[in-house]
Write a protein that holds these residues in place. Structure first.
Motif, mmCIF file in Angstrom:
data_model
loop_
_atom_site.group_PDB
_atom_site.id
_atom_site.type_symbol
_atom_site.label_atom_id
_atom_site.label_comp_id
_atom_site.label_asym_id
_atom_site.label_seq_id
_atom_site.Cartn_x
_atom_site.Cartn_y
_atom_site.Cartn_z
ATOM 1 N N LYS A 61 0.819 -1.205 0.000
ATOM 2 C CA LYS A 61 0.000 0.000 0.000
ATOM 3 C C LYS A 61 0.855 1.259 0.000
ATOM 4 O O LYS A 61 0.592 2.220 -0.718
ATOM 5 C CB LYS A 61 -0.929 -0.012 1.210
ATOM 6 C CG LYS A 61 -1.947 1.128 1.230
ATOM 7 C CD LYS A 61 -2.895 0.966 2.393
ATOM 8 C CE LYS A 61 -3.965 2.058 2.378
ATOM 9 N NZ LYS A 61 -4.913 1.923 3.512
ATOM 10 N N THR A 185 -9.105 5.302 -6.565
ATOM 11 C CA THR A 185 -8.392 4.127 -6.063
ATOM 12 C C THR A 185 -7.969 3.197 -7.203
ATOM 13 O O THR A 185 -8.616 3.116 -8.244
ATOM 14 C CB THR A 185 -9.266 3.317 -5.082
ATOM 15 O OG1 THR A 185 -10.466 2.900 -5.755
ATOM 16 C CG2 THR A 185 -9.627 4.133 -3.861
ATOM 17 N N THR A 213 -5.091 6.323 -4.472
ATOM 18 C CA THR A 213 -4.898 5.515 -3.278
ATOM 19 C C THR A 213 -4.882 4.035 -3.667
ATOM 20 O O THR A 213 -5.712 3.599 -4.473
ATOM 21 C CB THR A 213 -6.038 5.761 -2.262
ATOM 22 O OG1 THR A 213 -6.041 7.133 -1.889
ATOM 23 C CG2 THR A 213 -5.844 4.903 -1.020
ATOM 24 N N ASP A 215 -5.901 0.601 -2.873
ATOM 25 C CA ASP A 215 -6.919 -0.014 -2.038
ATOM 26 C C ASP A 215 -6.728 -1.522 -2.028
ATOM 27 O O ASP A 215 -6.858 -2.185 -3.049
ATOM 28 C CB ASP A 215 -8.316 0.334 -2.596
ATOM 29 C CG ASP A 215 -9.434 -0.208 -1.730
ATOM 30 O OD1 ASP A 215 -9.176 -0.504 -0.549
ATOM 31 O OD2 ASP A 215 -10.567 -0.347 -2.235
#
Length: 220
Positions: A61, A185, A213, A215
């Protein structure tokens, strides 16, 4: 889904899979999908390869890179020697607009400054330096000043993302002047970087803000 322990093993295995990293002592720490790489390597190329290998592992991540380049004495070079090799590398590559680039070398670290018309020229310039012996790191401060002044077409960017292998269904594209912002995402770090790379190809872009982001669900 992966546990932190499973993700740690996957990153370690990815490192072992890279021939350049077989002898590198790189520590891998994982917490809630945040991967931290630590330890010394003997070349800047190994540092970059470790970062690239980790980013391509599903489940990463955030990547924190604390790898230190420690050159063995026989491979150490003076800043003047590194600078001379950079000049030679620039002269041998006709794509590099060397007249628009300034270079400073200090303690093995290379500062690249200047202005080019496309992002790929910035990448080519850095690539010409990153594998030179003696280089410990690079600060790429080259900015983009596009020669093309046309309006940036948001739909063209969205179509380019749709044509790619990226799942772009949750990617939002916004355009403000010469700046494109990506939000939303994606499912891997590789997809995040690939989305940014695709957007940089749009004519007239001066800056890309990649706020995507990653995810991914984790077993804690």
């Amino acid at each position: 889904m992966k546990t932190d322990a499973e993700l740690q093993k996957d990153v370690q295995d990815a490192m072992k899979w890279e021939p350049l990293l077989h002898s590198a002592e790189i520590g891998v720490i994982v917490k809630n999908g945040i991967v931290t790489l630590t330890g010394p390597v003997d070349s800047y190329a190994k540092k970059l390869q470790a970062e690239h290998a980790a980013k391509n592992v599903s489940g990463v991540k955030v990547l924190v890179e604390n790898i230190e380049v420690r050159l063995p004495d026989p491979r150490s070079k003076t800043d003047a020697e590194i600078a001379s090799e950079i000049v030679a590398a620039f002269e041998s590559n006709t794509f590099i607009p060397e007249e628009k680039i300034t270079v400073k070398v200090e303690n093995g670290w290379v500062d690249l400054d200047g202005e080019v018309s496309w992002d790929y020229l910035r990448d080519i310039t850095e690539n010409a330096v990153r594998y030179l012996p003696g280089v410990k790191g690079i600060y790429n401060n080259i900015t983009i000043n596009p020669e093309i002044k046309d309006h940036i077409d948001k739909q063209d960017i969205e179509k380019a993302l749709e044509r790619s292998s990226i799942d772009s269904s949750e990617i939002n594209v916004s355009v403000s002047g010469k700046t494109v912002t990506l939000s939303g995402t994606v499912h891997t770090w590789h997809q995040k970087e690939e989305a940014g790379r695709i957007v940089w190809k749009a004519p007239g872009i001066q800056d890309v803000k990649n706020e995507l982001t990653v995810d991914y669900e984790y077993d804690l």
